[in-house]
Design an enzyme around this catalytic site. Structure first.
Site, mmCIF file in Angstrom:
data_model
loop_
_atom_site.group_PDB
_atom_site.id
_atom_site.type_symbol
_atom_site.label_atom_id
_atom_site.label_comp_id
_atom_site.label_asym_id
_atom_site.label_seq_id
_atom_site.Cartn_x
_atom_site.Cartn_y
_atom_site.Cartn_z
ATOM 1 N N ARG A 81 0.830 -1.205 0.000
ATOM 2 C CA ARG A 81 0.000 0.000 0.000
ATOM 3 C C ARG A 81 0.862 1.251 0.000
ATOM 4 N NH1 ARG A 81 -4.341 0.340 4.657
ATOM 5 N NH2 ARG A 81 -2.502 0.897 5.874
ATOM 6 N N LYS A 183 -2.702 6.911 1.666
ATOM 7 C CA LYS A 183 -2.400 7.144 3.082
ATOM 8 C C LYS A 183 -1.336 8.223 3.158
ATOM 9 C CE LYS A 183 -2.187 4.491 7.314
ATOM 10 N NZ LYS A 183 -3.590 4.557 7.734
ATOM 11 N N GLU A 219 -15.948 6.935 5.336
ATOM 12 C CA GLU A 219 -15.218 6.413 6.493
ATOM 13 C C GLU A 219 -15.054 7.528 7.518
ATOM 14 O OE1 GLU A 219 -11.031 5.572 6.195
ATOM 15 O OE2 GLU A 219 -10.837 6.601 4.298
#
Ligand SMILES: *Cc1c(COP(=O)(O)O)cnc(C)c1O
Length: 341
Positions: A81, A183, A219
């Site tokens: 990721r 992220k 989220e």
């Protein structure tokens, strides 16, 4: 183990450990990498990270298992990721094998800071990367630094696994034009005002909706969301603008393969949230934190599981996932990386 740490009362904060891993990228390649005792970073005043926020990170944990080993949970997923985030931000990938080696070295060097089994605490690891050379025209840096530091942590939300309250804010979590899946600090910078505002108004976190239509659940600031229907199906929102949580992917697998439940990733409309019987936040830091109430502009949705306990399915998911992480329950192939026997 360090004797002067009150493991059972740790919160989610920074506590300095002995070593951090540092590697530098220059002239198109990463150097050997080394462990350092220096927790500070000295930067050029015009470093890419300072001017154009060219930085990304990961979050993962090392656990002490029931039989005294130290393990990491699916570090290859964090490595992949981070490489995807780096590519999106025009940063070089830190290779997966080097990433896992760096994680291993960082944990081994700080092994006395891995909390004891049963304390409820774990060693949080923060891999991150940033543009380090001077840039002033808008372009990517050409030199980067990759680091990993470790810090022992307890529960993310005060009170541990007590249900929390969310509110639906008038803010977007990330840049509306679609950086939500990476992220990176830039998304967190976007959410700091929304989080501080939620706290000032007495809520634990925000439940963001999609920025295009403001009708679909996305989220929270740093955790994905799962719901449980009245017939015990585990549902999680499908969206290309949320962070693909490793905890969430693992929980969906656990729901299906360990608990024999139906698990669905699909669009979840705000208008159907009142039909669910359980809701929880999931992520490395949050683990699985039950939600008791969601406030949407004055309309209160009280989850049937209430404000005192985890819902029944949430609890089963929590016990199974943490059982796998702590070595009480057999893990699927490849989920557990043993650092130290
Ligand atoms: C890190 C993160 C999560 C949780 O992902 P995990 O891989 O489960 O730790 C969820 N949402 C956001 C925005 C995140 O940054």
């Amino acid at each position: 183990m360090k004797k002067d740490i009150d493991w059972s009362n740790l919160g989610f904060g920074y506590l300095k450990t002995d070593y951090r891993y540092v590697s530098n990228y220059k002239d198109g390649k990463w150097d050997e990498g080394t462990l350092s005792t220096d927790e500070t970073v000295t930067l050029h005043e015009s470093a890419g990270v300072l001017q154009y926020a060219q930085t990304c990170f990961e979050g993962m944990k090392a656990y002490r298992t029931v039989d005294g080993k130290v393990v990491c949970f699916r570090p290859d997923m964090n490595a992949k990721r981070m490489a995807e985030t780096a590519e999106y931000l025009e940063m070089p990938a830190f290779p997966v094998d080097k990433f896992i080696e760096a994680v291993t070295k960082t944990v081994e060097a700080n092994i006395d800071f891995v909390p004891p089994y049963g304390s409820g605490a774990s060693l949080y690891l923060r891999p991150y990367m940033f543009g380090s050379n001077a840039v002033i025209g808008v372009k990517p840096a050409t030199e980067f630094q990759f680091r990993i530091f470790a810090t022992p942590v307890g529960p993310y939300f005060k009170g541990g696994v007590k249900p929390i309250t969310l509110r639906v804010p008038d803010f977007d979590r990330a840049a509306p034009r679609g950086t939500g899946h990476i992220k990176a600090g830039l998304n967190y910078a976007m959410s700091l005002h929304a989080i501080a505002d939620a706290h000032r108004q007495g809520y634990n976190e925000n439940m963001y909706l999609d920025s295009q239509t403001r009708t679909k659940v996305e989220e929270t600031g740093g955790a994905n969301i799962i719901f449980v229907t009245k017939d015990n199906t585990v549902v999680t929102p499908k969206s290309s603008t949320i962070l693909p949580s490793i905890t969430r992917r693992s929980l969906m697998y656990v729901a299906e393969h360990y608990l024999g439940l139906k698990a669905e990733e699909r669009e979840v409309y705000m208008s159907e949230v009142k039909e669910f019987k359980e809701c929880a936040l999931c992520g490395t830091a949050a683990v699985l934190s039950p939600v008791g109430k969601i406030v949407d502009h004055g309309e209160e949705i009280a989850l049937p599981s209430g404000m005192n306990d985890m819902g029944e399915i949430t609890k089963k998911l929590y016990d199974t996932l943490t059982g796998i992480q702590m070595g009480r329950i057999e893990a699927p192939e490849g989920w557990i990386k043993v650092i130290n026997e």
